[in-house]
Design a protein around this motif. Structure first.
Motif, PDB file in Angstrom:
ATOM      1  N   MET A   1      64.870  18.424  -8.649  1.00 25.14           N
ATOM      2  CA  MET A   1      64.666  17.651  -7.425  1.00 25.14           C
ATOM      3  C   MET A   1      63.288  17.966  -6.844  1.00 25.14           C
ATOM      4  O   MET A   1      62.914  19.133  -6.732  1.00 25.14           O
ATOM      5  CB  MET A   1      65.752  17.966  -6.391  1.00 25.14           C
ATOM      6  N   THR A   2      62.554  16.936  -6.509  1.00 26.66           N
ATOM      7  CA  THR A   2      61.216  17.111  -5.956  1.00 26.66           C
ATOM      8  C   THR A   2      61.298  17.608  -4.512  1.00 26.66           C
ATOM      9  O   THR A   2      62.148  17.145  -3.735  1.00 26.66           O
ATOM     10  CB  THR A   2      60.444  15.784  -5.992  1.00 26.66           C
ATOM     11  N   ALA A   3      60.436  18.523  -4.149  1.00 23.70           N
ATOM     12  CA  ALA A   3      60.361  19.032  -2.779  1.00 23.70           C
ATOM     13  C   ALA A   3      59.068  18.525  -2.140  1.00 23.70           C
ATOM     14  O   ALA A   3      58.000  18.613  -2.745  1.00 23.70           O
ATOM     15  CB  ALA A   3      60.390  20.559  -2.764  1.00 23.70           C
ATOM     16  N   ILE A   4      59.195  17.996  -0.938  1.00 21.13           N
ATOM     17  CA  ILE A   4      58.057  17.411  -0.229  1.00 21.13           C
ATOM     18  C   ILE A   4      57.922  18.035   1.146  1.00 21.13           C
ATOM     19  O   ILE A   4      58.915  18.136   1.888  1.00 21.13           O
ATOM     20  CB  ILE A   4      58.207  15.886  -0.106  1.00 21.13           C
ATOM     21  N   THR A   5      56.722  18.451   1.487  1.00 20.70           N
ATOM     22  CA  THR A   5      56.410  18.917   2.837  1.00 20.70           C
ATOM     23  C   THR A   5      55.588  17.854   3.537  1.00 20.70           C
ATOM     24  O   THR A   5      54.563  17.412   3.009  1.00 20.70           O
ATOM     25  CB  THR A   5      55.618  20.240   2.798  1.00 20.70           C
TER      26      THR A   5
ATOM     27  N   GLY B   1      65.502  10.963  -2.729  1.00 15.81           N
ATOM     28  CA  GLY B   1      66.174  12.106  -3.321  1.00 15.81           C
ATOM     29  C   GLY B   1      65.434  13.419  -3.247  1.00 15.81           C
ATOM     30  O   GLY B   1      65.871  14.417  -3.830  1.00 15.81           O
ATOM     31  N   ALA B   2      64.334  13.466  -2.535  1.00 19.36           N
ATOM     32  CA  ALA B   2      63.567  14.707  -2.414  1.00 19.36           C
ATOM     33  C   ALA B   2      64.152  15.593  -1.317  1.00 19.36           C
ATOM     34  O   ALA B   2      64.781  15.111  -0.376  1.00 19.36           O
ATOM     35  CB  ALA B   2      62.106  14.401  -2.094  1.00 19.36           C
ATOM     36  N   THR B   3      63.945  16.882  -1.454  1.00 15.62           N
ATOM     37  CA  THR B   3      64.211  17.785  -0.338  1.00 15.62           C
ATOM     38  C   THR B   3      62.962  17.779   0.534  1.00 15.62           C
ATOM     39  O   THR B   3      61.839  17.768   0.021  1.00 15.62           O
ATOM     40  CB  THR B   3      64.509  19.216  -0.818  1.00 15.62           C
TER      41      THR B   3
END
Length: 207
Positions: free
Chosen positions: A1-5, A24-26
């Motif tokens: 799962m891709t994580a995005i800030t 679907g990103a965190t």
């Protein structure tokens, strides 16, 4: 799962955070005001924090005005190395609203890349109004996000999240194309300010 800030809680920051969650990103949302970050994070189940906190995402979206880019690059320094760093600013001269403040052979994205040399800088979202990201459509078609960057894998990582959220992506080529994207973003803002289009409208890209 891709994580995005996402750094920034303005209209664009909130819209992009929502798109990322839908794709679907965190999501981690950082702001100078932790209460604003928490308010933006709550509805989408994101993590909230303040600017200066450690970056959790492999993609970092700088949803801030152009003058704040250099400051954030200095704050995070080597933390940006290897990250996909997304610039969505339009470096408009707001004193005159008659042009861009970057040199004619450069762009805000190019300046960011120079100040964060280890980052994989991508230009994106600057030709989209927040409302079209939230609605996911423009003129009856899925909203298209135009992107530019020198790292194809960085562009693909961002594009995969956007497509999963129901948007379209148009790859405009290298980071040098950020100059044209910023000019297009500026012109779109001019049209909106002059009430030739609404802030729910804008340029659409159709295949």
């Amino acid at each position: 799962m891709t994580a995005i800030t996402v750094i920034g809680t303005g209209n664009m920051g909130q819209a992009i955070a929502g798109v990322a969650a839908k794709g679907g990103a965190t999501v981690q949302i950082l702001a100078r005001d932790v209460e604003k970050a928490a308010t933006a994070a709550g509805p989408i189940g994101a993590h909230a924090g303040v600017v200066g906190d450690a970056i959790a995402g492999e993609i970092v979206v700088l949803a801030v005005p152009y003058p704040a880019l250099a400051e954030l690059a200095a704050v995070y320094g080597e933390q940006l190395t290897g990250k996909v760093v997304v610039d969505l600013s339009n470096p408009v001269d707001f004193a005159t609203f008659d042009g861009l403040v970057v040199p004619a052979d450069s762009s805000a994205a190019a300046e960011l890349a120079a100040s964060a040399p280890g980052a994989r800088v991508v230009k994106a979202f600057n030709t989209n109004f927040a409302s079209t990201l939230v609605s996911g459509e423009l003129g009856g078609e899925p909203t298209t996000v135009q992107i530019a960057g020198d790292d194809d894998s960085a562009k693909h990582l961002l594009a995969d999240v956007l497509v999963a959220a129901g948007l379209r992506v148009a790859d405009t080529g290298s980071l040098a194309r950020a100059r044209e994207l910023e000019a297009l973003g500026f012109l779109q803002m001019v049209l909106a300010v002059r009430e030739q289009i609404g802030w729910t409208g804008g340029y659409a890209v159709r295949a």
